[in-house]
Design an enzyme around this catalytic site. Structure first.
Site, PDB file in Angstrom:
ATOM      1  N   SER A 108      -1.376 -12.524   2.135  1.00 28.20           N
ATOM      2  CA  SER A 108      -0.396 -13.056   3.189  1.00 28.20           C
ATOM      3  C   SER A 108      -1.500 -13.677   4.432  1.00 28.20           C
ATOM      4  O   SER A 108      -1.165 -14.736   4.895  1.00 28.20           O
ATOM      5  CB  SER A 108       0.363 -12.017   4.088  1.00 28.20           C
ATOM      6  OG  SER A 108       1.269 -11.432   3.139  1.00 28.20           O
TER       7      SER A 108
ATOM      8  N   GLU B 130     -10.780 -12.424  -4.789  1.00 24.63           N
ATOM      9  CA  GLU B 130      -9.554 -11.796  -4.882  1.00 24.63           C
ATOM     10  C   GLU B 130      -9.662 -10.841  -6.138  1.00 24.63           C
ATOM     11  O   GLU B 130     -10.137 -11.232  -7.223  1.00 24.63           O
ATOM     12  CB  GLU B 130      -8.393 -12.543  -5.134  1.00 24.63           C
ATOM     13  CG  GLU B 130      -6.917 -12.276  -5.614  1.00 24.63           C
ATOM     14  CD  GLU B 130      -6.327 -10.967  -4.801  1.00 24.63           C
ATOM     15  OE1 GLU B 130      -6.333 -11.336  -3.595  1.00 24.63           O
ATOM     16  OE2 GLU B 130      -6.181  -9.924  -5.435  1.00 24.63           O
ATOM     17  N   ALA B 131      -9.145  -9.602  -6.035  1.00 23.08           N
ATOM     18  CA  ALA B 131      -9.346  -8.468  -7.030  1.00 23.08           C
ATOM     19  C   ALA B 131      -8.280  -8.757  -8.351  1.00 23.08           C
ATOM     20  O   ALA B 131      -8.553  -8.504  -9.360  1.00 23.08           O
ATOM     21  CB  ALA B 131      -9.171  -7.462  -6.459  1.00 23.08           C
TER      22      ALA B 131
ATOM     23  N   HIS C 113       5.958  -1.391   3.791  1.00 21.75           N
ATOM     24  CA  HIS C 113       5.379  -2.072   5.190  1.00 21.75           C
ATOM     25  C   HIS C 113       4.455  -1.311   5.611  1.00 21.75           C
ATOM     26  O   HIS C 113       4.296  -0.974   6.819  1.00 21.75           O
ATOM     27  CB  HIS C 113       6.477  -2.421   5.779  1.00 21.75           C
ATOM     28  CG  HIS C 113       7.859  -3.153   5.545  1.00 21.75           C
ATOM     29  ND1 HIS C 113       8.956  -3.136   5.855  1.00 21.75           N
ATOM     30  CD2 HIS C 113       7.661  -3.975   4.625  1.00 21.75           C
ATOM     31  CE1 HIS C 113       9.668  -3.897   4.982  1.00 21.75           C
ATOM     32  NE2 HIS C 113       8.771  -4.605   4.169  1.00 21.75           N
TER      33      HIS C 113
HETATM   34  C1  FAD Z   1       7.851  -4.519  -3.049  1.00 20.72           C
HETATM   35  C2  FAD Z   1       7.527  -5.100  -1.923  1.00 20.72           C
HETATM   36  C3  FAD Z   1       8.666  -5.989  -1.053  1.00 20.72           C
HETATM   37  C4  FAD Z   1       8.327  -6.490   0.120  1.00 20.72           C
HETATM   38  N1  FAD Z   1       8.992  -7.047   0.793  1.00 20.72           N
HETATM   39  C5  FAD Z   1       9.026  -7.635   1.879  1.00 20.72           C
HETATM   40  C6  FAD Z   1       9.969  -8.738   2.561  1.00 20.72           C
HETATM   41  O1  FAD Z   1      10.947  -8.949   1.979  1.00 20.72           O
HETATM   42  N2  FAD Z   1       9.525  -9.440   3.608  1.00 20.72           N
HETATM   43  C7  FAD Z   1       8.532  -9.150   4.231  1.00 20.72           C
HETATM   44  O2  FAD Z   1       8.398  -9.753   5.409  1.00 20.72           O
HETATM   45  N3  FAD Z   1       7.602  -8.263   3.827  1.00 20.72           N
HETATM   46  C8  FAD Z   1       7.920  -7.733   2.457  1.00 20.72           C
HETATM   47  N4  FAD Z   1       6.820  -6.852   2.189  1.00 20.72           N
HETATM   48  C9  FAD Z   1       5.580  -6.536   2.921  1.00 20.72           C
HETATM   49  C10 FAD Z   1       4.583  -7.645   2.758  1.00 20.72           C
HETATM   50  O3  FAD Z   1       4.603  -8.435   1.814  1.00 20.72           O
HETATM   51  C11 FAD Z   1       3.189  -7.220   3.200  1.00 20.72           C
HETATM   52  O4  FAD Z   1       3.240  -6.518   4.556  1.00 20.72           O
HETATM   53  C12 FAD Z   1       2.137  -8.145   3.589  1.00 20.72           C
HETATM   54  O5  FAD Z   1       2.299  -9.010   2.257  1.00 20.72           O
HETATM   55  C13 FAD Z   1       0.820  -7.725   3.870  1.00 20.72           C
HETATM   56  O6  FAD Z   1      -0.188  -8.805   3.823  1.00 20.72           O
HETATM   57  P1  FAD Z   1      -1.800  -8.448   4.140  1.00 20.72           P
HETATM   58  O7  FAD Z   1      -2.472  -9.608   4.184  1.00 20.72           O
HETATM   59  O8  FAD Z   1      -2.091  -7.436   4.689  1.00 20.72           O
HETATM   60  O9  FAD Z   1      -2.162  -8.056   2.576  1.00 20.72           O
HETATM   61  P2  FAD Z   1      -1.946  -8.249   1.065  1.00 20.72           P
HETATM   62  O10 FAD Z   1      -0.769  -9.529   1.125  1.00 20.72           O
HETATM   63  O11 FAD Z   1      -1.641  -7.151   0.077  1.00 20.72           O
HETATM   64  O12 FAD Z   1      -3.430  -8.740   0.544  1.00 20.72           O
HETATM   65  C14 FAD Z   1      -4.473  -8.083   0.357  1.00 20.72           C
HETATM   66  C15 FAD Z   1      -5.299  -8.907  -0.875  1.00 20.72           C
HETATM   67  O13 FAD Z   1      -6.549  -8.251  -0.819  1.00 20.72           O
HETATM   68  C16 FAD Z   1      -6.685  -8.083  -2.274  1.00 20.72           C
HETATM   69  N5  FAD Z   1      -7.622  -6.810  -2.311  1.00 20.72           N
HETATM   70  C17 FAD Z   1      -7.572  -5.630  -1.853  1.00 20.72           C
HETATM   71  N6  FAD Z   1      -8.737  -5.070  -2.131  1.00 20.72           N
HETATM   72  C18 FAD Z   1      -9.575  -5.940  -2.408  1.00 20.72           C
HETATM   73  C19 FAD Z   1     -11.003  -5.976  -2.878  1.00 20.72           C
HETATM   74  N7  FAD Z   1     -11.648  -4.774  -2.770  1.00 20.72           N
HETATM   75  N8  FAD Z   1     -11.704  -6.889  -3.197  1.00 20.72           N
HETATM   76  C20 FAD Z   1     -10.915  -8.167  -3.556  1.00 20.72           C
HETATM   77  N9  FAD Z   1      -9.586  -8.251  -3.224  1.00 20.72           N
HETATM   78  C21 FAD Z   1      -9.020  -7.286  -2.581  1.00 20.72           C
HETATM   79  C22 FAD Z   1      -5.375  -7.792  -2.931  1.00 20.72           C
HETATM   80  O14 FAD Z   1      -5.254  -7.697  -4.351  1.00 20.72           O
HETATM   81  C23 FAD Z   1      -4.383  -8.887  -2.096  1.00 20.72           C
HETATM   82  O15 FAD Z   1      -4.449  -9.729  -2.767  1.00 20.72           O
HETATM   83  C24 FAD Z   1       6.968  -6.104   0.826  1.00 20.72           C
HETATM   84  C25 FAD Z   1       6.070  -5.592   0.083  1.00 20.72           C
HETATM   85  C26 FAD Z   1       6.284  -4.979  -1.233  1.00 20.72           C
HETATM   86  C27 FAD Z   1       4.915  -4.339  -1.765  1.00 20.72           C
END
Ligand code: FAD
Length: 604
Positions: free
Chosen positions: A49, A70-71, A537
């Site tokens: 995100s 990306e992993a 979350h």
């Molecule tokens: C089942 C589910 C339902 C949800 N429903 C909702 C909803 O309806 N509405 C809402 O607002 N939120 C929802 N959420 C929560 C929301 O999607 C997350 O809080 C948000 O996407 C987090 O964003 P982020 O950028 O922090 O992490 P992420 O989007 O998780 O991104 C992290 C990325 O880094 C990559 N990565 C991790 N470690 C490494 C590494 N060492 N090397 C390379 N790449 C790596 C991962 O593969 C991933 O692609 C939901 C979550 C889940 C699991």
């Protein structure tokens, strides 16, 4: 008119062609390895995100070379389809990190109370994996970030423009209230024709003096048919679909998938590169300006600790040289809830719309016409203040409700891996193939805080996630009260007429002397003990705030304290978890982070 067999054959061929076209497009997001260079200006770790947005915004400048690592692999059709039948299939697939918490006092499992913590392991991260509810959380959360934690620049007034920057709200009625954007890359839609049962559901809430509201507008308290991260073509609006897939800047934004970053490389205290594993081989790539870690609330602290940034004693114990002694992995916050299935009486099925199923007509409708049941995934939300909560404008619990068609076969019900399968099979059998409300009461403002620690200095070991679930008795009390209120609503408001009575879950019993389940505290307690689970979350494990605070990892410009050239940009920086779903705010963090990086590097 073509005979039915010919018609179906044409549809099948069209479906095959459209799936192929869709997947070819998603697969082409990866930059050919031959083009990958040894040095970039910026490296972004994680395409979720927040990370997808940072990478895109930095690459808007054609003179800046950006590598996004990306992993997981590319997304596919299954990610694009909003319906529950598709999103449910992502769980425990190769697109799921498939984490679990350490054993807890409360929890979904009958063996060791091991709660699943599913996360997206795919281009787009968890935005390609989630339930698509658009809920930014209460304005007060952001004001607390700024005022109490010293996250200068992150008050509601200051973050609202970033929420609006990414948003293209396609509902003119909602968009006109002054709180929404209409020109951003992320398309947001309303459920254009909610079926009558949903209208009756909302009416029942209104009868209980819960007003209808835009939860992202002036007043959060109330009830809403949620808007969703679904675009105007009925497709998931993930960060990847909106920002990087297809790659808008293939010349200066390179995207490397299936590459697990295992370490940030430093020269003295300056981050200069990354080490990663791809197909079993170790590589290094370097960054001239900055490295931005956007690996999410679980993986970001893991990567920081593996790189020598974390609690000194913990790193010493594992033999990792310490670069900066910071409270990385502390402050793990999450929403905890339970789910209750209410079957809808069959005599009221005329009040429903068709449920999403992966069959030929629906797939054809979705792929060729961008409509139909597969293009829908909406929830209602009702906010609820418990007695503990004095601030009624900042509600501390809610319940989310989905209208779903239960799978027809037990084998298609994705059970939590540790469930007592036999007992749950018997419990679920009457629901199979039926429509039901999936009711999800959630503690939205938890006090209990958990932690993340390394299990090993090897990057291939999953970290230890201790959720400290409902450890504060007030957290337990708030969730208990919210479940009681939700049960009251579904058993005793005007919506009850349309629903079958619920049956006790395996291992729990109703009170014999009570007419309604909502009066049976023993059952509610058992429900929590047996089934409390993560509402997905997690946040806060690289907390942002004033530099001088001992409990912060990054400063308000998201720079990791004690080192140079390294930022964190994802949900892990949230000082305090919002009382809403976390995707909307993670996207906002991506937009704001990109501006901070640009400003600090004098980039246009
Ligand atoms: C089942 C589910 C339902 C949800 N429903 C909702 C909803 O309806 N509405 C809402 O607002 N939120 C929802 N959420 C929560 C929301 O999607 C997350 O809080 C948000 O996407 C987090 O964003 P982020 O950028 O922090 O992490 P992420 O989007 O998780 O991104 C992290 C990325 O880094 C990559 N990565 C991790 N470690 C490494 C590494 N060492 N090397 C390379 N790449 C790596 C991962 O593969 C991933 O692609 C939901 C979550 C889940 C699991």
């Amino acid at each position: 008119m073509a005979p039915p067999l010919v018609g179906i054959s044409i549809q099948l061929l069209s479906i095959a062609a459209l799936i192929l076209q869709n997947n070819i497009q998603h697969d082409s997001v990866e930059t050919s390895v031959h083009q990958i260079q040894a040095v970039y200006d910026f490296i972004v770790v994680g395409s979720g995100s927040s990370g997808a947005i940072v990478a895109n915004r930095l690459a808007e400048n054609p003179h800046i070379r950006v590598l996004l690592v990306e992993a997981g692999g590319p997304s596919g059709l299954i990610n694009d389809i909003p319906a529950q039948t598709a999103t449910g299939a992502l769980f425990y697939s190769e697109q799921d990190w498939n984490y679990t918490l350490t054993p807890q006092k409360y929890g979904v499992s009958y063996q060791n109370r091991v709660i699943p913590e599913n996360r997206g392991h795919v281009i787009g991260g968890t935005s390609s994996f989630n339930s698509m509810i658009y809920n930014r959380g209460n304005r007060r959360t952001f004001d607390v970030w700024a005022k109490e934690y010293g996250a200068i620049g992150w008050s509601y007034e200051e973050v609202l423009p970033y929420f609006m920057k990414y948003e293209k709200n396609l509902d003119p009625l909602v968009a006109s209230n002054g709180f929404h954007g209409t020109t951003g890359p992320i398309e947001i839609t309303s459920w254009s024709h909610p079926p009558p049962i949903i209208q009756l559901h909302q009416q029942a809430a209104n009868e209980l003096h819960i007003p209808s509201t835009d939860i992202n507008g002036a007043q959060q308290f109330g009830t809403a048919v949620c808007q969703a991260f679904i675009d105007g073509k009925g497709r998931r609006s993930s960060a990847s679909n909106a920002y990087i897939d297809p790659n808008p800047y293939p010349h200066n934004l390179h995207i490397l998938a299936r590459a697990l970053v295992t370490k940030i490389l430093f020269e003295d205290k300056r981050a200069v590169g990354i080490q990663f594993l791809r197909h079993g081989t170790e590589h290094k790539i370097f960054a001239k300006k900055e490295i931005i870690v956007s690996a999410g609330t679980i993986n970001t602290p893991q990567l920081l600790m593996l790189s020598g940034i974390g609690p000194e004693k913990h790193l010493h114990d594992l033999g990792i040289p310490v670069l900066s002694d910071l409270p990385v992995g502390d402050n793990y916050q999450n929403h905890w809830g339970v789910s209750i299935d209410f079957a809808i009486k069959e005599k009221y099925y005329h009040l429903l719309s068709t449920g999403g199923q992966m069959n030929v007509p629906q797939l054809y409708q979705f792929l060729a016409r961008k409509t139909g049941p597969l293009a829908q995934h909406y929830r209602t939300v009702v906010y609820y203040n418990t007695h503990n909560n004095k601030d009624k404008d900042w509600p501390n619990t809610n319940w989310e409700t989905g209208l779903y068609l239960y799978p027809a076969n037990l084998s298609d019900v994705r059970a939590f891996p540790h469930e007592d399968r036999h007992a749950w099979d018997i419990f679920r059998a009457p629901l199979l193939g039926r429509y039901y409300f999936f009711v999800h009461p959630i503690l939205q403002r938890p006090r209990s805080v958990g932690s993340i620690r390394l299990a090993s200095k090897s990057p291939l070991y999953y970290p230890l996630i201790d959720g400290n679930v409902l450890a504060d008795p007030k957290d337990y009390a708030d969730l208990h009260e919210s479940i009681k209120a939700a049960l009251y609503f579904y058993e005793r408001s005007s919506i009850a007429e349309y629903l079958e009575p619920i049956e006790p879950i395996p291992g729990c019993q109703f009170c014999k002397d009570r007419q309604f389940v909502n009066e049976c505290d023993e059952y509610i307690q058992c429900l929590i003990v047996q089934t409390a689970y993560s509402c997905y979350h997690p946040a806060g494990t690289a907390r942002m705030g004033a530099h001088e605070r001992h409990d912060t990892v990054v400063d308000p410009r998201l720079r990791v304290k004690g080192v140079d050239g390294l930022r964190v940009c994802d949900a892990s920086v949230m000082p305090l978890l919002m009382n809403g779903n976390t995707n909307a705010a993670s996207l906002m963090i991506g937009e704001k982070c990109a501006d901070l990086v640009k400003h600090d590097n004098q980039l246009a």
